[in-house]
Write a protein that holds these residues in place. Structure first.
Motif, PDB file in Angstrom:
ATOM      1  N   GLU A 141       0.827  -1.211   0.000  1.00 44.75           N
ATOM      2  CA  GLU A 141       0.000   0.000   0.000  1.00 44.75           C
ATOM      3  C   GLU A 141       0.862   1.261   0.000  1.00 44.75           C
ATOM      4  O   GLU A 141       0.587   2.215  -0.733  1.00 44.75           O
ATOM      5  CB  GLU A 141      -0.906  -0.021   1.227  1.00 44.75           C
ATOM      6  N   LEU A 142       1.916   1.255   0.816  1.00 47.11           N
ATOM      7  CA  LEU A 142       2.805   2.416   0.858  1.00 47.11           C
ATOM      8  C   LEU A 142       3.577   2.574  -0.452  1.00 47.11           C
ATOM      9  O   LEU A 142       3.817   3.688  -0.915  1.00 47.11           O
ATOM     10  CB  LEU A 142       3.782   2.285   2.019  1.00 47.11           C
ATOM     11  N   GLY A 143       4.031   1.453  -1.015  1.00 48.89           N
ATOM     12  CA  GLY A 143       4.740   1.497  -2.285  1.00 48.89           C
ATOM     13  C   GLY A 143       6.201   1.890  -2.191  1.00 48.89           C
ATOM     14  O   GLY A 143       6.856   2.061  -3.222  1.00 48.89           O
ATOM     15  N   TYR A 144       6.715   2.041  -0.974  1.00 46.85           N
ATOM     16  CA  TYR A 144       8.131   2.347  -0.823  1.00 46.85           C
ATOM     17  C   TYR A 144       8.955   1.076  -1.044  1.00 46.85           C
ATOM     18  O   TYR A 144       8.434  -0.038  -0.977  1.00 46.85           O
ATOM     19  CB  TYR A 144       8.414   2.896   0.568  1.00 46.85           C
ATOM     20  N   SER A 145      10.252   1.254  -1.254  1.00 46.36           N
ATOM     21  CA  SER A 145      11.070   0.063  -1.513  1.00 46.36           C
ATOM     22  C   SER A 145      11.058  -0.887  -0.327  1.00 46.36           C
ATOM     23  O   SER A 145      11.127  -2.100  -0.507  1.00 46.36           O
ATOM     24  CB  SER A 145      12.502   0.455  -1.884  1.00 46.36           C
ATOM     25  N   GLU A 146      10.978  -0.344   0.907  1.00 43.78           N
ATOM     26  CA  GLU A 146      10.805  -1.201   2.078  1.00 43.78           C
ATOM     27  C   GLU A 146      10.021  -0.493   3.169  1.00 43.78           C
ATOM     28  O   GLU A 146      10.035   0.742   3.267  1.00 43.78           O
ATOM     29  CB  GLU A 146      12.149  -1.660   2.669  1.00 43.78           C
ATOM     30  N   THR A 147       9.388  -1.317   3.996  1.00 43.95           N
ATOM     31  CA  THR A 147       8.734  -0.870   5.229  1.00 43.95           C
ATOM     32  C   THR A 147       9.221  -1.773   6.356  1.00 43.95           C
ATOM     33  O   THR A 147       9.338  -2.993   6.178  1.00 43.95           O
ATOM     34  CB  THR A 147       7.203  -0.937   5.107  1.00 43.95           C
ATOM     35  N   SER A 158       9.368  -5.347   1.082  1.00 45.97           N
ATOM     36  CA  SER A 158       9.194  -4.544  -0.123  1.00 45.97           C
ATOM     37  C   SER A 158       7.729  -4.701  -0.538  1.00 45.97           C
ATOM     38  O   SER A 158       6.982  -5.471   0.077  1.00 45.97           O
ATOM     39  CB  SER A 158      10.129  -5.043  -1.228  1.00 45.97           C
ATOM     40  N   PRO A 159       7.290  -4.004  -1.575  1.00 43.35           N
ATOM     41  CA  PRO A 159       5.907  -4.199  -2.025  1.00 43.35           C
ATOM     42  C   PRO A 159       5.603  -5.617  -2.498  1.00 43.35           C
ATOM     43  O   PRO A 159       4.426  -5.980  -2.613  1.00 43.35           O
ATOM     44  CB  PRO A 159       5.773  -3.189  -3.178  1.00 43.35           C
ATOM     45  N   ARG A 160       6.646  -6.415  -2.740  1.00 50.95           N
ATOM     46  CA  ARG A 160       6.417  -7.763  -3.272  1.00 50.95           C
ATOM     47  C   ARG A 160       6.832  -8.888  -2.350  1.00 50.95           C
ATOM     48  O   ARG A 160       6.318 -10.006  -2.485  1.00 50.95           O
ATOM     49  CB  ARG A 160       7.168  -7.922  -4.609  1.00 50.95           C
ATOM     50  N   ALA A 161       7.778  -8.638  -1.456  1.00 54.22           N
ATOM     51  CA  ALA A 161       8.319  -9.759  -0.691  1.00 54.22           C
ATOM     52  C   ALA A 161       9.051  -9.268   0.549  1.00 54.22           C
ATOM     53  O   ALA A 161       9.423  -8.095   0.652  1.00 54.22           O
ATOM     54  CB  ALA A 161       9.287 -10.572  -1.567  1.00 54.22           C
ATOM     55  N   GLU A 162       9.273 -10.181   1.482  1.00 47.58           N
ATOM     56  CA  GLU A 162      10.097  -9.882   2.646  1.00 47.58           C
ATOM     57  C   GLU A 162      11.569  -9.957   2.247  1.00 47.58           C
ATOM     58  O   GLU A 162      11.965 -10.796   1.429  1.00 47.58           O
ATOM     59  CB  GLU A 162       9.822 -10.886   3.766  1.00 47.58           C
ATOM     60  N   VAL A 163      12.375  -9.055   2.794  1.00 47.89           N
ATOM     61  CA  VAL A 163      13.820  -9.075   2.570  1.00 47.89           C
ATOM     62  C   VAL A 163      14.515  -9.273   3.918  1.00 47.89           C
ATOM     63  O   VAL A 163      13.981  -8.894   4.961  1.00 47.89           O
ATOM     64  CB  VAL A 163      14.321  -7.782   1.885  1.00 47.89           C
ATOM     65  N   PRO A 164      15.705  -9.888   3.923  1.00 48.04           N
ATOM     66  CA  PRO A 164      16.349 -10.218   5.200  1.00 48.04           C
ATOM     67  C   PRO A 164      16.860  -9.009   5.966  1.00 48.04           C
ATOM     68  O   PRO A 164      16.926  -9.033   7.202  1.00 48.04           O
ATOM     69  CB  PRO A 164      17.501 -11.136   4.792  1.00 48.04           C
ATOM     70  N   PHE A 165      17.233  -7.962   5.245  1.00 49.08           N
ATOM     71  CA  PHE A 165      17.783  -6.778   5.905  1.00 49.08           C
ATOM     72  C   PHE A 165      17.628  -5.583   4.985  1.00 49.08           C
ATOM     73  O   PHE A 165      17.768  -5.702   3.769  1.00 49.08           O
ATOM     74  CB  PHE A 165      19.263  -6.980   6.250  1.00 49.08           C
ATOM     75  N   PRO A 211      14.630  -4.420  -9.109  1.00 47.50           N
ATOM     76  CA  PRO A 211      13.424  -4.985  -9.716  1.00 47.50           C
ATOM     77  C   PRO A 211      12.845  -6.161  -8.946  1.00 47.50           C
ATOM     78  O   PRO A 211      11.635  -6.395  -9.014  1.00 47.50           O
ATOM     79  CB  PRO A 211      13.905  -5.408 -11.106  1.00 47.50           C
ATOM     80  N   VAL A 212      13.672  -6.903  -8.196  1.00 52.96           N
ATOM     81  CA  VAL A 212      13.125  -8.037  -7.441  1.00 52.96           C
ATOM     82  C   VAL A 212      12.185  -7.576  -6.343  1.00 52.96           C
ATOM     83  O   VAL A 212      11.356  -8.357  -5.860  1.00 52.96           O
ATOM     84  CB  VAL A 212      14.250  -8.914  -6.853  1.00 52.96           C
ATOM     85  N   GLY A 213      12.292  -6.322  -5.938  1.00 55.59           N
ATOM     86  CA  GLY A 213      11.378  -5.768  -4.944  1.00 55.59           C
ATOM     87  C   GLY A 213      10.213  -5.028  -5.571  1.00 55.59           C
ATOM     88  O   GLY A 213       9.409  -4.422  -4.859  1.00 55.59           O
ATOM     89  N   GLY A 214      10.127  -5.058  -6.888  1.00 58.12           N
ATOM     90  CA  GLY A 214       9.055  -4.350  -7.568  1.00 58.12           C
ATOM     91  C   GLY A 214       9.323  -2.868  -7.720  1.00 58.12           C
ATOM     92  O   GLY A 214       8.414  -2.091  -8.011  1.00 58.12           O
ATOM     93  N   VAL A 215      10.577  -2.456  -7.542  1.00 65.39           N
ATOM     94  CA  VAL A 215      10.966  -1.045  -7.595  1.00 65.39           C
ATOM     95  C   VAL A 215      12.071  -0.902  -8.632  1.00 65.39           C
ATOM     96  O   VAL A 215      13.045  -1.657  -8.623  1.00 65.39           O
ATOM     97  CB  VAL A 215      11.468  -0.563  -6.215  1.00 65.39           C
ATOM     98  N   VAL A 216      11.922   0.079  -9.542  1.00 67.29           N
ATOM     99  CA  VAL A 216      12.916   0.253 -10.601  1.00 67.29           C
ATOM    100  C   VAL A 216      14.281   0.585 -10.008  1.00 67.29           C
ATOM    101  O   VAL A 216      15.309   0.020 -10.407  1.00 67.29           O
ATOM    102  CB  VAL A 216      12.474   1.355 -11.585  1.00 67.29           C
ATOM    103  N   GLU A 217      14.302   1.504  -9.026  1.00 68.23           N
ATOM    104  CA  GLU A 217      15.583   1.910  -8.443  1.00 68.23           C
ATOM    105  C   GLU A 217      15.388   2.370  -7.012  1.00 68.23           C
ATOM    106  O   GLU A 217      14.429   3.077  -6.701  1.00 68.23           O
ATOM    107  CB  GLU A 217      16.208   3.032  -9.266  1.00 68.23           C
ATOM    108  N   ASP A 218      16.308   1.977  -6.151  1.00 63.94           N
ATOM    109  CA  ASP A 218      16.309   2.386  -4.751  1.00 63.94           C
ATOM    110  C   ASP A 218      17.073   3.709  -4.637  1.00 63.94           C
ATOM    111  O   ASP A 218      18.222   3.787  -5.072  1.00 63.94           O
ATOM    112  CB  ASP A 218      17.017   1.304  -3.932  1.00 63.94           C
ATOM    113  N   PRO A 219      16.495   4.759  -4.036  1.00 62.60           N
ATOM    114  CA  PRO A 219      17.185   6.051  -3.989  1.00 62.60           C
ATOM    115  C   PRO A 219      18.373   6.123  -3.032  1.00 62.60           C
ATOM    116  O   PRO A 219      19.255   6.963  -3.216  1.00 62.60           O
ATOM    117  CB  PRO A 219      16.088   7.026  -3.556  1.00 62.60           C
ATOM    118  N   ALA A 220      18.388   5.297  -1.990  1.00 64.73           N
ATOM    119  CA  ALA A 220      19.530   5.263  -1.058  1.00 64.73           C
ATOM    120  C   ALA A 220      19.490   3.928  -0.349  1.00 64.73           C
ATOM    121  O   ALA A 220      18.477   3.579   0.249  1.00 64.73           O
ATOM    122  CB  ALA A 220      19.463   6.414  -0.044  1.00 64.73           C
TER     123      ALA A 220
END
Length: 291
Positions: A45-51, A75-82, A222-231
């Motif tokens: 819902e937020l659409g940020y690279s991670e929450t 991420s908007p698509r999946a859990e990431v380890p860190f 792209p694996v997180g559904g985001v074209v590019e992470d800003p930082a």
């Protein structure tokens, strides 16, 4: 049964004191009662690279009472380890409510201490990574990454060899020979995502070296559904390990990474290496984004 009220969902940027800079992250400081599906839904819902979602710490974690937590990142698509930038954002959000000091976070990748200090009214958070690693990557994998990016082998800086670097998540480090090559990023989203899933990569860490200790970086995600992470704090920590492993910097070194300028969201990440300590420290400021 009456459903639990929805927790407060905060929006913070990391690696910039300006809400319009750095990398936005969602922060939920009290995620008790939220299951995996609910956390993923909030992140989407937020659409940020991670929450980031904080819950009670595991037994035996240690740390100060009230300053130790379990954290999960989505991420908007999946859990990431860190996730480094969501960790910085979370620490700044926590410090605004409870004061600066130390936090101890149990992540899927391991235990991550975070220290928050205040100077002239500005909060700055420093995370200490899990034990890093730097791994070789095959010529075939490099060729596929370049093809997905639309780069050629001649676009790479021969002084900075491709490697997979890890400091909580895996990143393929590729060094551009020129700033203009780094600035011109237009890639095959699906092809790069498939390649990255095959190597369990979180981002590509694309870098250009401006000077001995100053780098410009970009991170396709792209694996997180985001074209590019800003930082990207996790990639910054991994890059610190990479720079040390390749002998690019001294045993004691402080690196400055500029990221996000090409997206109109400039941020600055500070990477600190200490002799005799394999872990990498990544620092930055943060700011709340108005709802």
């Amino acid at each position: 049964m009456t459903p639990l009220p929805r927790p407060e969902i905060l929006r913070y940027t990391a690696f910039s004191a300006d809400p319009a800079g750095g990398n936005p992250a969602g922060v939920v400081l009290d995620a008790a009662g939220l299951g995996t599906a609910e956390q993923l839904a909030i992140a989407a819902e937020l659409g940020y690279s991670e929450t980031a979602f904080l819950t009670a710490p595991p037994e035996g974690l240690g740390g100060e009472p009230g300053r130790a937590y379990t954290v999960r990142y989505f991420s908007p698509r999946a859990e990431v380890p860190f996730c480094g930038h969501a960790t910085i954002a979370t620490a700044v959000a926590f410090a605004e409510r409870h004061g600066p000091g130390d936090l101890l976070l149990a992540t899927r990748a391991g235990t991550v201490p975070v220290a928050v200090t205040e100077r002239d009214g500005v909060l700055r958070a420093t995370l200490t990574s899990v034990a890093p690693a730097v791994l070789d990557v095959t010529a075939e994998d490099v060729a596929e990454a370049l093809a997905a990016l639309g780069w050629s082998a001649a676009d790479l800086d021969p002084a900075l060899a491709p490697r997979i670097a890890y400091a909580g998540a895996r990143h393929l480090v590729l060094a551009a020979a020129t700033r203009s090559r780094l600035a011109d990023l237009s890639y095959d989203f699906d092809r790069l995502a498939a390649f990255m899933r095959g190597l369990d990569l979180t981002t590509l860490q694309l870098v250009w070296r401006e000077s001995e200790s100053v780098f410009h970086v970009r991170d396709p995600f792209p694996v997180g559904g985001v074209v590019e992470d800003p930082a990207t704090g996790a990639a910054a920590a991994a890059f610190g390990a990479y720079a040390r492993e390749l002998g690019l910097v001294a045993a004691d070194a402080v690196l400055t990474l500029h990221q996000g300028a090409d997206l109109g969201r400039p941020g600055e990440l500070t990477v600190e290496l200490r002799a005799g300590d394999e872990r990498v420290r990544v620092s930055g400021t943060g700011a709340r984004i108005a709802d």
